[in-house]
Design an enzyme around this catalytic site. Structure first.
Site, mmCIF file in Angstrom:
data_model
loop_
_atom_site.group_PDB
_atom_site.id
_atom_site.type_symbol
_atom_site.label_atom_id
_atom_site.label_comp_id
_atom_site.label_asym_id
_atom_site.label_seq_id
_atom_site.Cartn_x
_atom_site.Cartn_y
_atom_site.Cartn_z
ATOM 1 N N TYR A 161 0.836 -1.214 0.000
ATOM 2 C CA TYR A 161 0.000 0.000 0.000
ATOM 3 C C TYR A 161 0.872 1.267 0.000
ATOM 4 C CZ TYR A 161 -4.444 2.404 0.323
ATOM 5 O OH TYR A 161 -5.532 3.184 0.049
ATOM 6 N N LYS A 168 -3.431 8.524 2.762
ATOM 7 C CA LYS A 168 -4.716 8.272 3.437
ATOM 8 C C LYS A 168 -4.664 8.721 4.906
ATOM 9 C CE LYS A 168 -7.030 6.175 0.039
ATOM 10 N NZ LYS A 168 -8.006 6.945 -0.769
#
Ligand SMILES: NC(=O)c1ccc[n+]([C@@H]2O[C@H](COP(=O)([O-])OP(=O)(O)OC[C@H]3O[C@@H](n4cnc5c(N)ncnc54)[C@H](O)[C@@H]3O)[C@@H](O)[C@H]2O)c1
Length: 260
Positions: A161, A168
């Site tokens: 990720y 995020k």
């Protein structure tokens, strides 16, 4: 209090949904459920290439506002919100469901990320939400609800990720600050954190199938989420019934995030 006689709904509310690429998009799940509860929907699409895939979905939603919006193109966000202001004079719901990271930034280690890759990841995936919130604020005259999509990789190190996790984390923090700033005006702000879903954006993440398998195996619900699960929960938070819920990161992941 007696039992309410009218079921909660969004009749007469105006919602702008950003991020429909196709019928697998999380934004499409949200748009369907907002529409199902009675909201009028404005749909934006990335560019001419995307238009033909989004058009039939916008038609299904009976979207009266259907415009291009690439958040990296100067002036396009402003033009869309101006159009919404002229056409509707108000906005009640904003769904920001977009993210982008160049391959070399997303697929490398965070420690190696170049300035440009970092900047464009943050620009599209985080700053665009801040700017949309800024543009939506004056239109949410009677209050409203803003949503953005996040992922658990903001909180924990999730394999592959990488830099998107950093973006995020910033996005979730922005949600809390903006929720505090706009709360007195009756505007609520939430991050929605779905479990992994096989969408086009997800196809850019290496070994995504393994992430799906792990989620299904470990989540208390032993199930993968669907865009309808995400859409229904998002639409619920847009209801007046949820008016005292704000600043949340709402996990829609079958409970995966509570498991060690
Ligand atoms: N799929 C997952 O597993 C998952 C899980 C949690 C969170 N999310 C988040 O959900 C959101 C939606 O992604 P999705 O999975 O539905 O994939 P998707 O590919 O269907 O949607 C991504 C959207 O981002 C848009 N976009 C990219 N760059 C843009 C730009 N410059 N201007 C305007 N739009 C732009 C694309 O056009 C597309 O509509 C993203 O924020 C993603 O990080 C996805």
């Amino acid at each position: 209090m007696s039992i309410p006689r009218v079921l909660p709904h969004l009749e007469g509310r105006k919602a702008h949904v950003v991020g429909i690429a196709n019928d697998q998009s999380i934004a499409w799940g949200c748009a369907k459920w907002l529409r199902a509860l009675g909201a009028d929907i404005a749909v934006t699409y990335l560019n001419e290439k995307a238009k033909k895939f989004v058009q039939p979905l916008a038609d299904e939603l009976d979207a009266k506002i259907f415009l291009p919006m690439n958040v990296s193109e100067p002036g396009q966000m402003e033009a869309v919100f101006e159009h919404i202001g002229k056409e509707w004079g108000q906005l009640d719901v904003l769904v920001h469901s977009i993210a982008f990271s160049p391959k070399e930034a997303l697929c490398g280690r965070v420690v190696d990320v170049a300035r440009e890759g970092f900047a464009s990841t943050m620009d599209v995936s985080c700053w665009s939400f801040i700017r949309m919130a800024h543009l939506a604020e004056p239109l949410m005259k009677k209050g409203g609800t803003m949503f953005t999509m996040t992922y658990y990789g903001s909180q924990m190190v999730v394999k592959n990720y990488n830099i998107m996790g950093v973006a995020k984390a910033a996005l979730e923090s922005a949600v809390r600050y903006i929720a505090a700033e706009l709360g007195p005006k009756g505007i609520r702000v939430h991050a929605i954190s779905p479990g992994p879903l096989a969408t086009r954006a997800a196809s850019g993440i290496p070994e995504f199938d393994e992430l799906l398998a792990k989620a299904q195996e470990a989540a208390p619900a032993r199930a993968l989420v669907s865009i309808d699960d995400v859409g229904a929960a998002t639409a619920f938070l847009a209801l007046d019934a949820a008016k005292l819920i704000t600043g949340e990161t709402m996990y829609i992941d079958g409970g995966y995030h509570i498991i060690d």
